[in-house]
Scaffold this active site. Structure first.
Site, PDB file in Angstrom:
ATOM      1  N   CYS A 124       0.825  -1.215   0.000  1.00  0.00           N
ATOM      2  CA  CYS A 124       0.000   0.000   0.000  1.00  0.00           C
ATOM      3  C   CYS A 124       0.857   1.263   0.000  1.00  0.00           C
ATOM      4  O   CYS A 124       1.495   1.555  -0.996  1.00  0.00           O
ATOM      5  CB  CYS A 124      -1.006  -0.049   1.140  1.00  0.00           C
ATOM      6  SG  CYS A 124      -2.422   0.984   0.778  1.00  0.00           S
TER       7      CYS A 124
ATOM      8  N   HIS B 195      -3.386  -4.701   1.564  1.00  0.00           N
ATOM      9  CA  HIS B 195      -2.812  -5.165   2.829  1.00  0.00           C
ATOM     10  C   HIS B 195      -2.988  -6.674   2.916  1.00  0.00           C
ATOM     11  O   HIS B 195      -4.073  -7.140   3.202  1.00  0.00           O
ATOM     12  CB  HIS B 195      -3.536  -4.499   4.001  1.00  0.00           C
ATOM     13  CG  HIS B 195      -3.294  -3.031   4.086  1.00  0.00           C
ATOM     14  ND1 HIS B 195      -2.373  -2.484   4.931  1.00  0.00           N
ATOM     15  CD2 HIS B 195      -3.841  -2.011   3.403  1.00  0.00           C
ATOM     16  CE1 HIS B 195      -2.363  -1.169   4.793  1.00  0.00           C
ATOM     17  NE2 HIS B 195      -3.247  -0.853   3.866  1.00  0.00           N
TER      18      HIS B 195
ATOM     19  N   GLU C  35      -1.501  -8.381   5.132  1.00  0.00           N
ATOM     20  CA  GLU C  35      -1.117  -8.735   6.503  1.00  0.00           C
ATOM     21  C   GLU C  35      -2.315  -8.683   7.446  1.00  0.00           C
ATOM     22  O   GLU C  35      -2.201  -9.029   8.603  1.00  0.00           O
ATOM     23  CB  GLU C  35       0.001  -7.803   7.003  1.00  0.00           C
ATOM     24  CG  GLU C  35      -0.399  -6.388   7.392  1.00  0.00           C
ATOM     25  CD  GLU C  35      -0.642  -5.456   6.216  1.00  0.00           C
ATOM     26  OE1 GLU C  35      -0.635  -5.924   5.059  1.00  0.00           O
ATOM     27  OE2 GLU C  35      -0.882  -4.265   6.447  1.00  0.00           O
TER      28      GLU C  35
HETATM   29  N1  GLN Z   1      -3.375   6.593   0.758  1.00  0.00           N
HETATM   30  C1  GLN Z   1      -2.195   6.228   1.455  1.00  0.00           C
HETATM   31  C2  GLN Z   1      -0.959   6.967   0.939  1.00  0.00           C
HETATM   32  O1  GLN Z   1      -1.058   7.769   0.076  1.00  0.00           O
HETATM   33  C3  GLN Z   1      -1.938   4.746   1.389  1.00  0.00           C
HETATM   34  C4  GLN Z   1      -2.989   4.018   2.182  1.00  0.00           C
HETATM   35  C5  GLN Z   1      -2.537   2.753   2.823  1.00  0.00           C
HETATM   36  O2  GLN Z   1      -1.339   2.490   3.004  1.00  0.00           O
HETATM   37  N2  GLN Z   1      -3.492   1.988   3.254  1.00  0.00           N
HETATM   38  O3  GLN Z   1       0.119   6.733   1.411  1.00  0.00           O
END
Ligand code: GLN
Length: 200
Positions: free
Chosen positions: A78, A175, A177
């Site tokens: 992410c 994610h 995890e």
């Molecule tokens: N929107 C977040 C970012 O720009 C990422 C979101 C996440 O890690 N769940 O870093």
């Protein structure tokens, strides 16, 4: 084998729990000295702008990028996927990244309706193939551009690319995890083991 988990912000404990469920030893990485002797690094989700600011403040960004460039296996999820990419389509003002994967990504790529959702996704890279991986998407990014040597490893039914691999680096928009499905961690740990055995 010791797996470092970049522990500046975000889903640190969840990744540590997932890695330990796969019998890996872990170490929280905050400072350059924490990088010494690790065999792989996990870059968790959270907020890529915050991870960037803290990594620069703790002087860990440059040595971490250098180690990954030199072949240290990395698993980025992410915000981590954003943080490893060379190009961000829509960065926050002043936002920097490690820039170790020759790819472009878009932050918060799913509209408000789908800002957060759970689904399953097939993930495959050379030597690993996982069907129906449980995946939690939370204000998730997508991959929009691929340089030479970057492969798409996960694509949603709606067409968005939500995973990429460039050699030693596996990066996912979601994610893995948080779902109790640790096949991704297990498959990535295989990469780490292969890398450690080659001694490079
Ligand atoms: N929107 C977040 C970012 O720009 C990422 C979101 C996440 O890690 N769940 O870093």
């Amino acid at each position: 084998m010791i797996i470092g988990v970049l522990s500046l912000q975000g889903g640190v404990d969840e990744h540590i729990a997932a890695l330990e469920a796969c019998d890996a030893s872990t170490r929280k990485v905050r400072l350059p000295r924490d990088l010494e002797g690790i065999d792989g690094i996990v870059i968790p989700g959270g907020e890529s702008t915050v991870i960037d600011k803290l990594a620069r403040a703790f002087d860990v960004a440059k040595p971490l990028a250098a180690l990954i460039d030199a072949g240290l296996p990395a698993l980025a999820t992410c915000a981590g996927l954003i943080y490893v990419a060379k190009h961000v389509d829509n960065p926050a003002p002043g936002q920097q990244t490690l820039g170790v994967v020759d790819a472009g990504v878009r932050r918060n790529a799913f509209g408000s309706q789908r800002e957060s959702f759970d689904t399953t996704v097939d993930v495959a890279w050379h030597g690993a193939s996982m069907e129906g991986v449980k995946a939690s998407f939370i204000r998730a990014p997508i991959v929009t551009e691929f340089g030479v040597g970057v492969e798409a490893i996960a694509v949603l039914k709606s067409g968005e690319v939500v995973g990429m691999r460039q050699g030693n680096i596996v990066a996912l928009s979601f994610h893995p995890e948080e779902t109790g499905d640790f096949r991704i961690h297990n498959a990535w740990l295989e990469l780490v083991r292969e890398h450690a055995e080659l001694g490079i």
